[in-house]
Design a protein around this motif. Structure first.
Motif, mmCIF file in Angstrom:
data_model
loop_
_atom_site.group_PDB
_atom_site.id
_atom_site.type_symbol
_atom_site.label_atom_id
_atom_site.label_comp_id
_atom_site.label_asym_id
_atom_site.label_seq_id
_atom_site.Cartn_x
_atom_site.Cartn_y
_atom_site.Cartn_z
ATOM 1 N N TYR B 48 0.819 -1.209 0.000
ATOM 2 C CA TYR B 48 0.000 0.000 0.000
ATOM 3 C C TYR B 48 0.849 1.254 0.000
ATOM 4 O O TYR B 48 0.522 2.242 -0.664
ATOM 5 C CB TYR B 48 -0.933 0.012 1.222
ATOM 6 N N ILE B 49 1.939 1.240 0.762
ATOM 7 C CA ILE B 49 2.756 2.451 0.835
ATOM 8 C C ILE B 49 3.399 2.737 -0.512
ATOM 9 O O ILE B 49 3.382 3.866 -0.998
ATOM 10 C CB ILE B 49 3.804 2.315 1.961
ATOM 11 N N LEU B 55 0.962 6.827 -6.687
ATOM 12 C CA LEU B 55 -0.267 7.467 -7.160
ATOM 13 C C LEU B 55 -0.349 8.913 -6.705
ATOM 14 O O LEU B 55 -0.704 9.803 -7.468
ATOM 15 C CB LEU B 55 -1.481 6.696 -6.649
ATOM 16 N N LEU B 56 -0.001 9.115 -5.447
ATOM 17 C CA LEU B 56 -0.221 10.428 -4.847
ATOM 18 C C LEU B 56 0.818 11.441 -5.306
ATOM 19 O O LEU B 56 0.500 12.551 -5.701
ATOM 20 C CB LEU B 56 -0.186 10.287 -3.323
ATOM 21 N N LEU B 70 11.721 1.550 4.126
ATOM 22 C CA LEU B 70 12.103 2.301 5.319
ATOM 23 C C LEU B 70 10.938 2.398 6.305
ATOM 24 O O LEU B 70 11.081 2.125 7.499
ATOM 25 C CB LEU B 70 12.546 3.707 4.890
ATOM 26 N N VAL B 71 9.768 2.775 5.771
ATOM 27 C CA VAL B 71 8.605 2.971 6.645
ATOM 28 C C VAL B 71 8.209 1.658 7.317
ATOM 29 O O VAL B 71 8.012 1.598 8.543
ATOM 30 C CB VAL B 71 7.417 3.540 5.833
ATOM 31 N N VAL B 72 8.094 0.596 6.533
ATOM 32 C CA VAL B 72 7.669 -0.679 7.115
ATOM 33 C C VAL B 72 8.726 -1.214 8.081
ATOM 34 O O VAL B 72 8.402 -1.775 9.127
ATOM 35 C CB VAL B 72 7.355 -1.704 6.008
ATOM 36 N N ALA B 202 9.243 -7.585 -0.897
ATOM 37 C CA ALA B 202 8.474 -8.667 -1.510
ATOM 38 C C ALA B 202 7.130 -8.160 -2.002
ATOM 39 O O ALA B 202 6.711 -8.447 -3.129
ATOM 40 C CB ALA B 202 8.263 -9.798 -0.499
ATOM 41 N N ALA B 203 6.461 -7.355 -1.170
ATOM 42 C CA ALA B 203 5.137 -6.872 -1.541
ATOM 43 C C ALA B 203 5.220 -5.914 -2.722
ATOM 44 O O ALA B 203 4.429 -6.005 -3.657
ATOM 45 C CB ALA B 203 4.483 -6.177 -0.351
ATOM 46 N N SER B 204 6.202 -5.004 -2.693
ATOM 47 C CA SER B 204 6.292 -4.022 -3.768
ATOM 48 C C SER B 204 6.656 -4.690 -5.090
ATOM 49 O O SER B 204 6.201 -4.274 -6.145
ATOM 50 C CB SER B 204 7.340 -2.965 -3.444
ATOM 51 N N LEU B 205 7.482 -5.731 -5.025
ATOM 52 C CA LEU B 205 7.853 -6.426 -6.255
ATOM 53 C C LEU B 205 6.668 -7.181 -6.834
ATOM 54 O O LEU B 205 6.445 -7.198 -8.036
ATOM 55 C CB LEU B 205 9.006 -7.406 -5.980
ATOM 56 N N SER B 206 5.888 -7.839 -5.939
ATOM 57 C CA SER B 206 4.852 -8.732 -6.449
ATOM 58 C C SER B 206 3.525 -8.030 -6.680
ATOM 59 O O SER B 206 2.666 -8.540 -7.391
ATOM 60 C CB SER B 206 4.646 -9.902 -5.500
#
Lengths: 340, 287
Positions: B48-49, B55-56, B70-72, B202-206
């Motif tokens: 989500y981040i 998008l934003l 970094l945030v996570v 992992a999340a950003s890649l997938s």
């Protein structure tokens, strides 16, 4: 003995409150919510016996709940079986599933047990969701009949169903009370406190753990079957992991490993959810941190905290006690703490 | 044969994602012996981040991913400080329940902020390429390369740097690590940082090849648990190997057995493994 009398006071008060509630507050909506809460309490009692008294955190109980619900639903809808026979069979089926799962699951310990049961729960959910021809898949199962008459007593009205489920809850509490205050219950607590020590004392831990697991699956199944006939519609969602998290929240808020915990926790959280209905899906914003904070500061929930507070007050009140008497009393309170 | 090669490639892609998630989980387990059920929520937040950044503010994909890491990662540290550190001496059942509480909170939080809709993440790498007679999007190729790069970096970090060795030392023996002057609380924070970062990568890649929604972490985290049991709880090579094994089994199972039941394969594997060996395949503690 005093504590027994005190317990008895609580129990009589609870029964009286339960029996009188429909007369004091004749509101169909409250009646519906309370009946649902009773069903959850039965399931939470099942979980409590395993997680609270024996120390094995099972995350498969939403699955057992669903097995009970679908057992009753399928037997009555697809084969047209008598309701009471189907209810008994649904509980037996759930116990049988519990026995098979328990035989394997109980060989694992701690984290492995939690993860194993989590996966078993998920498998049950997936099977219900995907086995379209039997369970109706995501469309769910509709038209589950309400409990059939026993002689002249019928269960068509909400009030009669309320009393029926209340009776089942009382039966559950009675069974739990008898188990916890028996040698078997002590055995379970011994296993929770130290499994190796229990085995050294000559307790057959596997046999006892299996018994507890099957019993706890039985009550989850009973709750599921009652749920199916009360709501009269079931979907695969009732086996999803969120349900077990709900049950855990009820148990922890009330007090894990205490007899009053399931009632207190379920009632409080259900009442709170109803008054926080505007939050709907976001109620976990409150309950999630609540769960975490409780486990850090009050690991034994409200019932446990109340119990500790009473013990503390009792020991503070005692002015200059006889040494001997003090010894016995501390022994007594220590016993109470351990037994919950 | 073409289908087979295509499925092997798919398995490799899914496997890389699983491995990265499982690595984060296994690191935390190795250090603190906590099965971190909230890891799936970190994975979800990572996606989500990255999505929000792109998008934003129209930030480039890679930079957005770095911010997300970094945030996570910091969120992981916060989790350790606020929840797991105070519980370090509690019975193991408490950690598990606390982790479940965090999971519930983070999911509701994501739903509150981003809504329950399924979203897609567009990346600049949507082109189709032909590789050795099979077709794939650049993104899928990037997942594979990215995962391997991250694994190599992690390996170098653990083996070649001082901070990395402290993690290994603590995984081998907590008291021993304390005795030689390692600050165990700091190592725990570092591990949570790494673990959160890995989940975000992992999340950003997938995410571009899947969908982004609040419940996206459920299945992934369950499978990551299967993987670390498969590969030995706390073992880094085991997590990588287990991830790829599961990826292959799933993508081949989906093609040749049944697409409907492909998610069950992982759990059946776990049930069978634990039935035979109650302590996992490689029940060796540490690295």
């Amino acid at each position: 003995m005093v504590s027994l009398l005190k317990n008895r006071g609580w129990i009589i008060g609870f029964i009286a409150a339960g029996v009188l509630f429909p007369f004091v507050l004749p509101n169909a909506y409250f009646l519906h919510i309370l009946t649902l809460a009773f069903i959850w309490m039965i399931a939470v009692y099942g979980l409590n016996l395993l997680a609270g008294y024996t120390g094995y955190l099972s995350l498969a109980h939403a699955g057992f709940f669903a097995v009970g619900a679908y057992g009753l639903g399928l037997l009555t809808v697809k084969t047209g079986m008598n309701y009471w026979l189907a209810l008994i069979l649904a509980c037996l089926i759930t116990s049988a599933v519990g026995l098979v799962v328990g035989l394997v699951a109980l060989r694992t310990r701690e984290h492995f047990f939690a993860i194993y049961t989590l996966c078993v729960g998920y498998i049950i959910y997936l099977i219900i969701d995907k086995w379209d021809s039997l369970t109706g898949g995501v469309r769910g199962l509709i038209g589950i009949p309400e409990p059939s008459n026993i002689g002249p007593i019928s269960f068509q009205t909400p009030i009669s169903q309320y009393y029926l489920i209340f009776a089942f809850l009382l039966f559950t509490i009675l069974v739990m009370y008898r188990i916890v205050h028996s040698l078997t219950g002590r055995t379970f607590i011994a296993i929770r406190n130290s499994e190796d020590l229990a085995r050294t004392l000559g307790i057959s831990t596997m046999k006892n753990k299996l018994m507890v697991f099957v019993l706890s699956a039985f009550f989850a199944g009973l709750a599921g079957a009652l749920y199916a006939s009360f709501i009269r519609f079931i979907g695969p969602d009732i086996g999803y992991i969120t349900i077990i998290f709900d049950l855990l929240t009820y148990l922890l808020v009330g007090g894990i490993g205490t007899l009053a915990g399931p009632i207190v926790g379920t009632f409080l959280i259900v009442a709170l959810s109803q008054s926080l209905q505007f939050l709907q899906d976001y109620r976990m914003l409150i309950f999630g941190p609540l769960l975490t904070l409780l486990i850090i500061f009050y690991p034994r929930g409200i019932a446990g905290a109340y119990h500790d507070w009473r013990l503390k007050r009792k020991s503070a009140q005692r002015t200059r006690p006889q040494k001997e008497q003090e010894y016995f009393e501390t022994e007594e309170s220590e016993k109470q703490v351990k037994e919950g | 044969m073409d289908i087979f090669i295509q499925q092997v490639f798919n398995g490799l892609t899914i496997g890389s994602v699983y491995s990265l998630v499982a690595l984060g989980l296994t690191l935390v387990y190795g250090i603190l012996h906590i099965p971190n059920f909230a890891h799936g929520a970190l994975y979800m937040l990572g996606a989500y981040i990255t999505l929000t950044m792109m998008l934003l503010w129209g930030i480039h994909y890679w930079i957005a991913m770095a911010v997300s890491v970094l945030v996570v990662g910091l969120l992981g540290v916060l989790m350790d400080r606020l929840v797991f550190h105070p519980l370090r001496n509690a019975p193991p059942i408490h950690d598990k329940i606390a982790a479940i509480g965090i999971l519930l909170f983070l999911e509701a939080f994501a739903q509150l902020i981003w809504g329950a809709d399924y979203r897609t993440m567009e990346t600049p790498y949507g082109q189709v390429v032909n590789l050795f007679g099979m077709t794939a999007t650049t993104q899928r190729v990037l997942i594979n390369i990215g995962a391997v790069v991250v694994m190599i970096l992690l390996y170098l970090f653990l083996k070649k740097t001082y901070a990395g060795s402290t993690i290994i030392a603590m995984a081998q023996n907590r008291e021993g690590a304390s005795l030689v002057g390692i600050n165990t609380s700091r190592v725990a924070m570092l591990t949570f940082m790494l673990s959160g970062g890995l989940a975000a990568v992992a999340a950003s890649l997938s995410a571009p090849i899947n969908l982004v929604f609040p419940g996206m972490g459920h299945l992934v985290i369950l499978k990551a648990f299967v993987i670390i049991i498969l590969g030995g709880m706390g073992s880094v090579p085991g997590a990588i190997l287990g991830g790829y094994i599961l990826g292959f089994t799933e993508s081949l199972g989906a093609t040749y057995i049944s697409n409907d039941y492909k998610d069950i394969i992982a759990f059946l594997m776990l049930v069978i493994i634990l039935s035979i060996k109650p302590k996992g395949l490689f029940s060796r503690e540490g690295f």
